[in-house]
Write a protein that holds these residues in place. Structure first.
Motif, PDB file in Angstrom:
ATOM      1  N   GLU A  43      60.780  -2.452 168.747  1.00 14.67           N
ATOM      2  CA  GLU A  43      60.397  -1.981 167.417  1.00 14.67           C
ATOM      3  C   GLU A  43      59.809  -3.101 166.557  1.00 14.67           C
ATOM      4  O   GLU A  43      59.130  -2.843 165.564  1.00 14.67           O
ATOM      5  CB  GLU A  43      61.618  -1.377 166.717  1.00 14.67           C
ATOM      6  N   LEU A  44      60.074  -4.349 166.948  1.00 10.84           N
ATOM      7  CA  LEU A  44      59.530  -5.471 166.183  1.00 10.84           C
ATOM      8  C   LEU A  44      58.005  -5.534 166.273  1.00 10.84           C
ATOM      9  O   LEU A  44      57.357  -6.103 165.388  1.00 10.84           O
ATOM     10  CB  LEU A  44      60.115  -6.795 166.693  1.00 10.84           C
ATOM     11  N   ALA A  45      57.461  -4.980 167.319  1.00 11.41           N
ATOM     12  CA  ALA A  45      56.020  -5.120 167.550  1.00 11.41           C
ATOM     13  C   ALA A  45      55.203  -4.552 166.399  1.00 11.41           C
ATOM     14  O   ALA A  45      54.226  -5.160 165.949  1.00 11.41           O
ATOM     15  CB  ALA A  45      55.640  -4.438 168.859  1.00 11.41           C
ATOM     16  N   ARG A  46      55.607  -3.391 165.896  1.00 10.44           N
ATOM     17  CA  ARG A  46      54.822  -2.748 164.843  1.00 10.44           C
ATOM     18  C   ARG A  46      54.864  -3.541 163.535  1.00 10.44           C
ATOM     19  O   ARG A  46      53.866  -3.645 162.820  1.00 10.44           O
ATOM     20  CB  ARG A  46      55.339  -1.327 164.609  1.00 10.44           C
ATOM     21  N   SER A  47      56.042  -4.112 163.236  1.00 14.85           N
ATOM     22  CA  SER A  47      56.177  -4.807 161.955  1.00 14.85           C
ATOM     23  C   SER A  47      55.659  -6.239 161.985  1.00 14.85           C
ATOM     24  O   SER A  47      55.378  -6.815 160.939  1.00 14.85           O
ATOM     25  CB  SER A  47      57.652  -4.815 161.527  1.00 14.85           C
ATOM     26  N   HIS A  55      56.300 -15.359 159.239  1.00  8.46           N
ATOM     27  CA  HIS A  55      57.046 -14.120 159.065  1.00  8.46           C
ATOM     28  C   HIS A  55      57.359 -13.445 160.408  1.00  8.46           C
ATOM     29  O   HIS A  55      58.383 -12.757 160.540  1.00  8.46           O
ATOM     30  CB  HIS A  55      56.273 -13.158 158.152  1.00  8.46           C
ATOM     31  N   ARG A  56      56.481 -13.623 161.389  1.00  3.35           N
ATOM     32  CA  ARG A  56      56.763 -13.072 162.712  1.00  3.35           C
ATOM     33  C   ARG A  56      57.985 -13.753 163.323  1.00  3.35           C
ATOM     34  O   ARG A  56      58.896 -13.086 163.832  1.00  3.35           O
ATOM     35  CB  ARG A  56      55.536 -13.233 163.619  1.00  3.35           C
ATOM     36  N   HIS A  57      58.022 -15.098 163.289  1.00  6.60           N
ATOM     37  CA  HIS A  57      59.171 -15.826 163.815  1.00  6.60           C
ATOM     38  C   HIS A  57      60.441 -15.490 163.027  1.00  6.60           C
ATOM     39  O   HIS A  57      61.532 -15.369 163.599  1.00  6.60           O
ATOM     40  CB  HIS A  57      58.911 -17.331 163.768  1.00  6.60           C
ATOM     41  N   GLN A  58      60.294 -15.350 161.712  1.00  6.64           N
ATOM     42  CA  GLN A  58      61.448 -15.031 160.879  1.00  6.64           C
ATOM     43  C   GLN A  58      62.036 -13.670 161.253  1.00  6.64           C
ATOM     44  O   GLN A  58      63.265 -13.514 161.384  1.00  6.64           O
ATOM     45  CB  GLN A  58      61.045 -15.034 159.401  1.00  6.64           C
ATOM     46  N   GLU A  62      65.749 -13.097 162.856  1.00  5.83           N
ATOM     47  CA  GLU A  62      66.703 -12.265 162.147  1.00  5.83           C
ATOM     48  C   GLU A  62      67.188 -11.108 163.012  1.00  5.83           C
ATOM     49  O   GLU A  62      68.364 -10.740 162.987  1.00  5.83           O
ATOM     50  CB  GLU A  62      66.064 -11.719 160.858  1.00  5.83           C
ATOM     51  N   HIS A  63      66.258 -10.540 163.773  1.00  8.44           N
ATOM     52  CA  HIS A  63      66.630  -9.420 164.647  1.00  8.44           C
ATOM     53  C   HIS A  63      67.672  -9.849 165.669  1.00  8.44           C
ATOM     54  O   HIS A  63      68.703  -9.175 165.836  1.00  8.44           O
ATOM     55  CB  HIS A  63      65.386  -8.877 165.365  1.00  8.44           C
ATOM     56  N   PHE A  64      67.437 -10.956 166.346  1.00 11.32           N
ATOM     57  CA  PHE A  64      68.363 -11.375 167.398  1.00 11.32           C
ATOM     58  C   PHE A  64      69.652 -11.969 166.829  1.00 11.32           C
ATOM     59  O   PHE A  64      70.701 -11.904 167.483  1.00 11.32           O
ATOM     60  CB  PHE A  64      67.675 -12.360 168.338  1.00 11.32           C
ATOM     61  N   ALA A  65      69.595 -12.526 165.624  1.00 11.32           N
ATOM     62  CA  ALA A  65      70.829 -12.984 164.985  1.00 11.32           C
ATOM     63  C   ALA A  65      71.731 -11.781 164.683  1.00 11.32           C
ATOM     64  O   ALA A  65      72.948 -11.824 164.908  1.00 11.32           O
ATOM     65  CB  ALA A  65      70.503 -13.749 163.704  1.00 11.32           C
ATOM     66  N   PHE A  66      71.117 -10.700 164.155  1.00  8.51           N
ATOM     67  CA  PHE A  66      71.883  -9.485 163.892  1.00  8.51           C
ATOM     68  C   PHE A  66      72.374  -8.863 165.195  1.00  8.51           C
ATOM     69  O   PHE A  66      73.487  -8.333 165.264  1.00  8.51           O
ATOM     70  CB  PHE A  66      71.028  -8.476 163.123  1.00  8.51           C
ATOM     71  N   TRP A  67      71.522  -8.907 166.238  1.00  6.74           N
ATOM     72  CA  TRP A  67      71.906  -8.372 167.556  1.00  6.74           C
ATOM     73  C   TRP A  67      73.158  -9.082 168.063  1.00  6.74           C
ATOM     74  O   TRP A  67      74.106  -8.432 168.499  1.00  6.74           O
ATOM     75  CB  TRP A  67      70.750  -8.562 168.524  1.00  6.74           C
ATOM     76  N   ASP A  68      73.187 -10.420 167.987  1.00 13.02           N
ATOM     77  CA  ASP A  68      74.341 -11.187 168.450  1.00 13.02           C
ATOM     78  C   ASP A  68      75.590 -10.835 167.650  1.00 13.02           C
ATOM     79  O   ASP A  68      76.669 -10.622 168.219  1.00 13.02           O
ATOM     80  CB  ASP A  68      74.055 -12.682 168.337  1.00 13.02           C
TER      81      ASP A  68
END
Length: 266
Positions: A43-47, A55-58, A62-68
């Motif tokens: 889902e990150l691809a679209r955003s 902002h892409r790296h951010q 953030e996504h994988f930090a929340f995932w962990d």
């Protein structure tokens, strides 16, 4: 190990070696841990597609930090749930396996032997023995020789017919027809001679004497074997294509549409 999701796209020999079902200690692990992560991160691809590098790296971090954090918070529940599932599976599968073993008079070592026997069978099935491969090729050469014989006979007959159709007294047309017929007959004869030489060399190498007859017993046996080799190759290719199609349908959330489509044509 090949993940269970991708394993059935591999041939049977590869599955026996690397599918988690046949690797001791894997249990019900499907080996597709990365796929779960990829499914959530797609889902990150679209955003992030048109975002700046920062902002892409951010967003990804953030996504994988929340995932962990999310997975760690649910870890205790995850372990407990899978432990209970494993206990239930061991109980039910052990009961079913005992019934099968009793019905077919099997012991635990038989299942290991079945796996080894299948592995050995497929290993020997990869290619026919060298001698059998040569005999299969010999039947193909006999077929080619038959074709060249028929071509030579038809060429001579066509040349004879062409000469008979030339009007009497037309020497120029007769000369042209003779030249064309001569070229065709010589070409057909050269092909026949090459096929004869090839066939004789193969018979000498294999120690075949006399020459096999078309539709003879030996010829039929190895002709059938040649067809089976092609059939097995085509079947493997068909299986690969079907599994690939199923994967594509799954990606498009259309994996349940195949059966209804087939049923509508019956």
């Amino acid at each position: 190990m090949v993940g269970a999701f991708h394993g059935h796209a591999h041939n049977r020999m590869c599955q026996l070696d690397w599918h988690p079902q046949y690797i001791k200690g894997t249990g019900h692990t499907e080996g597709e841990g990365c796929e779960h992560i990829f499914a959530a991160s797609n889902e990150l691809a679209r955003s992030t597609r048109h975002a700046t590098s920062f902002h892409r790296h951010q967003a990804i971090e953030e996504h994988f930090a929340f995932w962990d954090a999310d997975k760690y918070a649910a870890l205790s529940k995850f372990l407990r749930m899978h432990f209970d599932e494993a206990i239930r599976a061991i109980s039910s599968l052990t009961f079913e396996l005992d019934i099968i073993k009793k019905e077919f008079n099997l012991v635990d070592d038989d299942f290991i032997r079945f796996h080894a026997d299948e592995h050995k069978y497929l290993t020997n099935l990869k290619q026919p023995a060298l001698h059998d491969q040569l005999l299969i090729r010999y039947t193909q050469i006999l077929d080619e020789l038959e074709v060249y014989h028929a071509e030579w006979d038809s060429t001579r007959e066509a040349a004879s017919n062409a000469l008979s159709e030339v009007p009497t007294g037309n020497l120029q047309e007769l000369a042209i027809t003779i030249k064309q017929s001569h070229v065709r007959v010589d070409t057909a004869y050269a092909k026949l001679q090459f096929a004869e030489t090839h066939t004789s060399n193969m018979e000498m190498h294999l120690g075949i004497q006399p020459r096999w007859e078309i539709n003879g017993e030996e010829y039929k046996h190895y002709k059938t074997e040649a067809m089976m080799v092609k059939y097995r190759a085509a079947l493997d290719d068909l299986e690969r294509l079907v599994v690939m199609q199923l994967f594509e349908l799954s990606k498009m959330a259309m994996s349940g549409t195949g059966r209804s489509s087939v049923g509508s044509f019956q």
